[in-house]
Design a protein around this motif. Structure first.
Motif, PDB file in Angstrom:
ATOM      1  N   HIS A   1     -68.791  24.307 -54.041  1.00 61.32           N
ATOM      2  CA  HIS A   1     -67.719  25.063 -54.685  1.00 61.32           C
ATOM      3  C   HIS A   1     -67.813  24.743 -56.165  1.00 61.32           C
ATOM      4  O   HIS A   1     -67.854  23.578 -56.550  1.00 61.32           O
ATOM      5  CB  HIS A   1     -66.359  24.665 -54.112  1.00 61.32           C
ATOM      6  N   ARG A   2     -67.856  25.775 -56.993  1.00 61.90           N
ATOM      7  CA  ARG A   2     -68.112  25.593 -58.421  1.00 61.90           C
ATOM      8  C   ARG A   2     -66.819  25.694 -59.220  1.00 61.90           C
ATOM      9  O   ARG A   2     -66.027  26.611 -59.025  1.00 61.90           O
ATOM     10  CB  ARG A   2     -69.132  26.615 -58.887  1.00 61.90           C
ATOM     11  N   PHE A   3     -66.641  24.729 -60.107  1.00 61.50           N
ATOM     12  CA  PHE A   3     -65.467  24.661 -60.966  1.00 61.50           C
ATOM     13  C   PHE A   3     -65.957  24.832 -62.396  1.00 61.50           C
ATOM     14  O   PHE A   3     -66.685  23.993 -62.918  1.00 61.50           O
ATOM     15  CB  PHE A   3     -64.748  23.323 -60.761  1.00 61.50           C
ATOM     16  N   ARG A   4     -65.578  25.958 -63.020  1.00 68.27           N
ATOM     17  CA  ARG A   4     -66.112  26.337 -64.333  1.00 68.27           C
ATOM     18  C   ARG A   4     -65.389  25.714 -65.505  1.00 68.27           C
ATOM     19  O   ARG A   4     -65.883  25.747 -66.618  1.00 68.27           O
ATOM     20  CB  ARG A   4     -66.107  27.856 -64.488  1.00 68.27           C
ATOM     21  N   ASP A   5     -64.195  25.186 -65.279  1.00 70.33           N
ATOM     22  CA  ASP A   5     -63.485  24.596 -66.405  1.00 70.33           C
ATOM     23  C   ASP A   5     -62.750  23.336 -65.957  1.00 70.33           C
ATOM     24  O   ASP A   5     -62.557  23.101 -64.768  1.00 70.33           O
ATOM     25  CB  ASP A   5     -62.523  25.597 -67.056  1.00 70.33           C
ATOM     26  N   ALA A   6     -62.369  22.544 -66.948  1.00 60.95           N
ATOM     27  CA  ALA A   6     -61.712  21.267 -66.669  1.00 60.95           C
ATOM     28  C   ALA A   6     -60.399  21.475 -65.920  1.00 60.95           C
ATOM     29  O   ALA A   6     -60.060  20.684 -65.038  1.00 60.95           O
ATOM     30  CB  ALA A   6     -61.489  20.502 -67.960  1.00 60.95           C
ATOM     31  N   ALA A   7     -59.658  22.523 -66.237  1.00 62.31           N
ATOM     32  CA  ALA A   7     -58.367  22.754 -65.578  1.00 62.31           C
ATOM     33  C   ALA A   7     -58.547  22.919 -64.067  1.00 62.31           C
ATOM     34  O   ALA A   7     -57.764  22.368 -63.280  1.00 62.31           O
ATOM     35  CB  ALA A   7     -57.683  23.986 -66.176  1.00 62.31           C
ATOM     36  N   ALA A   8     -59.558  23.656 -63.659  1.00 62.64           N
ATOM     37  CA  ALA A   8     -59.807  23.853 -62.225  1.00 62.64           C
ATOM     38  C   ALA A   8     -60.209  22.544 -61.559  1.00 62.64           C
ATOM     39  O   ALA A   8     -59.787  22.249 -60.432  1.00 62.64           O
ATOM     40  CB  ALA A   8     -60.882  24.920 -62.034  1.00 62.64           C
ATOM     41  N   LEU A   9     -61.005  21.744 -62.252  1.00 67.17           N
ATOM     42  CA  LEU A   9     -61.434  20.461 -61.689  1.00 67.17           C
ATOM     43  C   LEU A   9     -60.264  19.479 -61.630  1.00 67.17           C
ATOM     44  O   LEU A   9     -60.114  18.741 -60.649  1.00 67.17           O
ATOM     45  CB  LEU A   9     -62.587  19.895 -62.507  1.00 67.17           C
ATOM     46  N   PHE A  10     -59.406  19.490 -62.662  1.00 64.88           N
ATOM     47  CA  PHE A  10     -58.198  18.667 -62.616  1.00 64.88           C
ATOM     48  C   PHE A  10     -57.302  19.100 -61.456  1.00 64.88           C
ATOM     49  O   PHE A  10     -56.685  18.262 -60.785  1.00 64.88           O
ATOM     50  CB  PHE A  10     -57.413  18.743 -63.931  1.00 64.88           C
ATOM     51  N   ALA A  11     -57.205  20.392 -61.203  1.00 61.41           N
ATOM     52  CA  ALA A  11     -56.390  20.888 -60.081  1.00 61.41           C
ATOM     53  C   ALA A  11     -56.933  20.362 -58.752  1.00 61.41           C
ATOM     54  O   ALA A  11     -56.153  19.966 -57.873  1.00 61.41           O
ATOM     55  CB  ALA A  11     -56.344  22.412 -60.082  1.00 61.41           C
ATOM     56  N   LEU A  12     -58.254  20.336 -58.598  1.00 62.05           N
ATOM     57  CA  LEU A  12     -58.851  19.772 -57.382  1.00 62.05           C
ATOM     58  C   LEU A  12     -58.501  18.288 -57.274  1.00 62.05           C
ATOM     59  O   LEU A  12     -58.092  17.816 -56.210  1.00 62.05           O
ATOM     60  CB  LEU A  12     -60.367  19.965 -57.389  1.00 62.05           C
ATOM     61  N   ALA A  13     -58.652  17.546 -58.370  1.00 62.52           N
ATOM     62  CA  ALA A  13     -58.320  16.121 -58.367  1.00 62.52           C
ATOM     63  C   ALA A  13     -56.854  15.902 -58.003  1.00 62.52           C
ATOM     64  O   ALA A  13     -56.521  14.971 -57.248  1.00 62.52           O
ATOM     65  CB  ALA A  13     -58.647  15.501 -59.721  1.00 62.52           C
ATOM     66  N   ASP A  14     -55.973  16.757 -58.516  1.00 60.79           N
ATOM     67  CA  ASP A  14     -54.551  16.655 -58.193  1.00 60.79           C
ATOM     68  C   ASP A  14     -54.304  16.895 -56.707  1.00 60.79           C
ATOM     69  O   ASP A  14     -53.480  16.209 -56.088  1.00 60.79           O
ATOM     70  CB  ASP A  14     -53.732  17.644 -59.023  1.00 60.79           C
ATOM     71  N   GLN A  15     -55.013  17.852 -56.122  1.00 64.33           N
ATOM     72  CA  GLN A  15     -54.855  18.120 -54.687  1.00 64.33           C
ATOM     73  C   GLN A  15     -55.326  16.923 -53.864  1.00 64.33           C
ATOM     74  O   GLN A  15     -54.685  16.545 -52.873  1.00 64.33           O
ATOM     75  CB  GLN A  15     -55.646  19.362 -54.292  1.00 64.33           C
ATOM     76  N   ILE A  16     -56.437  16.328 -54.280  1.00 63.76           N
ATOM     77  CA  ILE A  16     -56.942  15.148 -53.570  1.00 63.76           C
ATOM     78  C   ILE A  16     -55.950  14.005 -53.686  1.00 63.76           C
ATOM     79  O   ILE A  16     -55.664  13.304 -52.700  1.00 63.76           O
ATOM     80  CB  ILE A  16     -58.337  14.756 -54.104  1.00 63.76           C
ATOM     81  N   ALA A  17     -55.371  13.815 -54.872  1.00 62.01           N
ATOM     82  CA  ALA A  17     -54.376  12.757 -55.073  1.00 62.01           C
ATOM     83  C   ALA A  17     -53.140  13.001 -54.206  1.00 62.01           C
ATOM     84  O   ALA A  17     -52.584  12.063 -53.618  1.00 62.01           O
ATOM     85  CB  ALA A  17     -53.995  12.669 -56.552  1.00 62.01           C
ATOM     86  N   GLU A  18     -52.692  14.255 -54.104  1.00 67.37           N
ATOM     87  CA  GLU A  18     -51.536  14.591 -53.271  1.00 67.37           C
ATOM     88  C   GLU A  18     -51.832  14.301 -51.803  1.00 67.37           C
ATOM     89  O   GLU A  18     -50.986  13.782 -51.078  1.00 67.37           O
ATOM     90  CB  GLU A  18     -51.147  16.065 -53.460  1.00 67.37           C
ATOM     91  N   GLN A  19     -53.029  14.604 -51.374  1.00 68.22           N
ATOM     92  CA  GLN A  19     -53.397  14.331 -49.987  1.00 68.22           C
ATOM     93  C   GLN A  19     -53.491  12.826 -49.725  1.00 68.22           C
ATOM     94  O   GLN A  19     -53.183  12.361 -48.627  1.00 68.22           O
ATOM     95  CB  GLN A  19     -54.679  15.067 -49.627  1.00 68.22           C
ATOM     96  N   ALA A  20     -53.885  12.062 -50.741  1.00 65.50           N
ATOM     97  CA  ALA A  20     -53.902  10.602 -50.607  1.00 65.50           C
ATOM     98  C   ALA A  20     -52.482  10.075 -50.431  1.00 65.50           C
ATOM     99  O   ALA A  20     -52.249   9.149 -49.639  1.00 65.50           O
ATOM    100  CB  ALA A  20     -54.579   9.966 -51.817  1.00 65.50           C
TER     101      ALA A  20
END
Length: 125
Positions: free
Chosen positions: A88-107
């Motif tokens: 899955h490709r993330f073209r900008d930092a905002a999208a990658l930060f959103a993924l990191a936030d989702q992973i943190a929420e799941q943690a």
């Protein structure tokens, strides 16, 4: 300004072309591909957790760009994250930060289950 290197790649039709490489590219390009399949890739980072059966890979990620790809999203420098058997490709930092936030929420949710398990174990004693 960071300058790029140039490398030579042999294509499927036997032609050899010079390709500019971004500074983060490992410089490992497979010969014998179509030009549209040529990609620049950084070192891969693998994210693992320890389990009772040993380390388990959650996902891995790398910086990637396929400048001649027929898929527009791959032409832009992106971070490719291997999730659920696909990149899955993330073209900008905002999208990658959103993924990191989702992973943190799941943690956080997993920690809630850990607390619940701890309560169950303590209630049974």
């Amino acid at each position: 300004m960071v300058t790029s290197r140039t490398t030579r790649v042999r294509l499927i039709d036997g032609a050899t072309i010079a390709v500019a490489e971004p500074h983060w590219c490992l410089g490992q390009h497979e010969d014998g591909l179509d030009l549209v399949d040529l990609s620049h890739n950084s070192a891969q980072t693998t994210y693992c957790v320890d389990t009772e059966r040993g380390p388990a890979e959650l996902f891995h990620a790398l910086v990637s760009q396929a400048p001649y790809s027929s898929h527009t999203v791959e032409r832009v420098t992106n971070v490719a994250v291997y999730l659920d058997h696909d990149y899955h490709r993330f073209r900008d930092a905002a999208a990658l930060f959103a993924l990191a936030d989702q992973i943190a929420e799941q943690a956080i949710q997993l920690r809630q289950l850990a607390r619940q398990l701890d309560e169950i174990h303590h209630a049974g004693q």
